[in-house]
Design a protein around this motif. Structure first.
Motif, PDB file in Angstrom:
ATOM      1  N   ALA A  24       4.949  42.983  -1.413  1.00  0.00           N
ATOM      2  CA  ALA A  24       5.423  43.735  -2.575  1.00  0.00           C
ATOM      3  C   ALA A  24       4.831  45.138  -2.590  1.00  0.00           C
ATOM      4  CB  ALA A  24       5.059  42.979  -3.862  1.00  0.00           C
ATOM      5  N   ILE A  34       9.466  46.693  -7.909  1.00  0.00           N
ATOM      6  CA  ILE A  34       9.014  45.298  -7.786  1.00  0.00           C
ATOM      7  C   ILE A  34       8.793  44.679  -9.164  1.00  0.00           C
ATOM      8  CG2 ILE A  34       7.189  43.765  -6.971  1.00  0.00           C
ATOM      9  CD1 ILE A  34       8.809  44.942  -4.691  1.00  0.00           C
ATOM     10  N   PHE A  36       7.086  41.220 -10.069  1.00  0.00           N
ATOM     11  CA  PHE A  36       6.319  40.151  -9.429  1.00  0.00           C
ATOM     12  C   PHE A  36       6.124  39.031 -10.440  1.00  0.00           C
ATOM     13  CE2 PHE A  36       2.828  38.044  -7.287  1.00  0.00           C
ATOM     14  CZ  PHE A  36       3.082  38.295  -5.933  1.00  0.00           C
TER      15      PHE A  36
END
Length: 482
Positions: A24, A34, A36
């Motif tokens: 990432a 990103i 996450f």
């Protein structure tokens, strides 16, 4: 062109979270937004592992191009201390993971509030329900493996082993009579002949309905539902098996070793270095201790995030390390020993007093930095994939003791294909530990092989022509065009 937005969904264990976070960061440095996804339970653990919780809190609050979202893992708190915790966690994710993830991706799919629309869902292995969610919502997907190409190929053949009658085992005697070692499988594409026991730990069952075997068969083959497979490996390391895999997976991106890639790609920016999702507090003081040791003199022993030892096994390892008469760094998680209640209490009292001047015990450590330290000359390891990659990238010979899942396949490769390791017997004996450590540290052949693979890993990660670096750029381009 709109900024690509990848929702990264790692299996909720360190072995998958760590490489997912590394990838990432790499993608973010190349312009990818990103999101996450971590479990609520693990975010609480991250905050507890941080001295005052501030670092984890700032991450969850957002950073340009990087944000954290949480979903429940579906596991009851009462079951978190169960002996088969990992099996319980796997069952919980299979049964309860899809609904909250579907709601999250649906909310993010259209973008808004400074977040670009979702263009890809990227789970790690063992989270294939996320591929189903992506398909249902019309979002492209890729999968990041938490293991290497050889382990994927081996696990994909578990179903065929079952169809051919190798599995389940006929009876309990097969576990001890040499059947696992003597039964040779020589028909797995791209792989050398391998004993049945080294295909996976999950072959060790007499139950036709064994959950672990079913889960790994299902998850390995479900990777085919992803638009591409991303592997924390490099072309030279697994050339033959990668060639065989590409007959089944046309889009494979090898982008490892991820730790080396992060260090080599810091020209793009490294303001994400303080984003840490470790589930344990790092003992960074062990690095200062290593600074005081002679180059190549220290034995480093760490059994990863999941391995559980008996008190007797830990004692054999400890006394074996002591018998080397070398300085050593031993990592003992608070939950490493069955029924244990702390790092120091798990070790024999006389061992601690006898080795005080040359032993450092830590509950957790920044492993990649430890392995790259000039003082470390040998790595006693369970052969988890992240550990193997980090050991190879650091050029450190290994003493291998596989326990679980793909670790047996990785051990096979480390010792017999890559030539960087020596294997311990399943029954831990201090004399063998000491002998194998001595051999690993003194063998010119092992040191040369380890140095060669370190150079290969560096070459793969080196811009602009390294294979992993070029594959990373290809992955970014594919995400931009998704």
């Amino acid at each position: 062109m709109a900024r690509p937005h990848v929702v990264v969904v790692p299996y909720p264990g360190s072995g998958n979270i760590n490489p997912a976070l590394q990838l990432a960061k790499l993608l973010r440095r190349h312009g990818v937004f990103i999101t996450f996804v971590v479990t609520e339970h693990n975010l609480r653990r991250v905050r507890a592992a941080t001295a005052e919780g501030s670092a984890a809190a700032s991450v969850s609050g957002g950073r340009e191009g990087f944000r954290i979202e949480t979903i429940p893992d579906g596991l009851l708190d009462a079951d978190r201390d169960a002996q088969d915790y990992d099996v319980g966690l796997s069952k919980a994710t299979v049964r309860h993971g899809a609904a909250p993830l579907r709601a999250l991706v649906a909310r993010l799919r259209g973008g808004g509030s400074g977040v670009p629309p979702v263009t890809c869902v990227m789970p790690t292995s063992l989270m294939s329900f996320a591929l189903d969610v992506a398909r249902e919502l019309g979002v492209p997907s890729m999968v990041l493996l938490g293991f290497g190409a050889a382990a994927l190929m081996a696990q994909m053949r578990l179903r065929e082993l079952k169809e051919r009658g190798y599995l389940p085992l006929k009876d309990e005697s097969c576990l001890t009579n040499g059947y696992l070692e003597k039964t040779i499988i020589d028909w797995i594409p791209g792989m050398p002949q391998i004993s049945l026991g080294d295909v996976s730990s999950f072959v060790r069952t007499t139950d036709p309905d064994d959950f672990g075997l079913w889960f790994n068969i299902t998850e390995a083959n479900n990777c085919k539902n992803a638009g591409a497979v991303v592997i924390n490996s490099f072309e030279a390391l697994e050339h033959d098996v990668l060639a065989a895999l590409r007959a089944e997976y046309p889009r494979i991106y090898t982008v490892g070793p991820l730790g080396t890639m992060l260090r080599r790609c810091d020209d793009v920016g490294d303001d994400d270095n303080n984003i840490d999702l470790s589930l344990w507090k790092h003992d960074t003081e062990c690095l200062t201790w290593l600074d005081s040791q002679e180059p190549g003199s220290v034995v480093y022993a760490n059994f990863g995030s999941l391995t559980v030892l008996t008190a007797g096994q830990l004692a054999e390892f400890a006394w074996g390390l002591a018998a080397t008469r070398r300085p050593f760094l031993l990592v003992v998680r608070d939950d490493l020993v069955t029924g244990g209640n702390g790092c120091m209490t798990a070790l024999p009292t006389e061992f601690l007093s006898e080795t005080a001047e040359r032993c450092r015990v830590a509950t957790w450590c920044p492993q990649e930095r430890v392995l790259r330290h000039r003082a470390v000359g040998c790595f006693v390891t369970h052969c988890g994939w992240n550990s193997a990659c980090e050991g190879l990238a650091a050029g450190v010979p290994m003493v291998c003791w596989p326990v679980f899942a793909d670790q047996f396949t990785i051990c096979k490769y480390a010792c017999e294909v890559w030539g960087v390791g020596i294997r311990l017997d399943e029954e831990v004996r201090r004399e063998q530990v000491a002998g194998h450590v001595g051999e690993a540290m003194e063998s010119e052949e092992l040191r040369k092989s380890a140095a060669r693979w370190k150079a290969e890993a560096e070459a793969a990660a080196c811009p602009p022509g390294g294979s992993s670096y070029k594959n990373l750029l290809g992955l970014v381009k594919a995400l931009e065009q998704a």
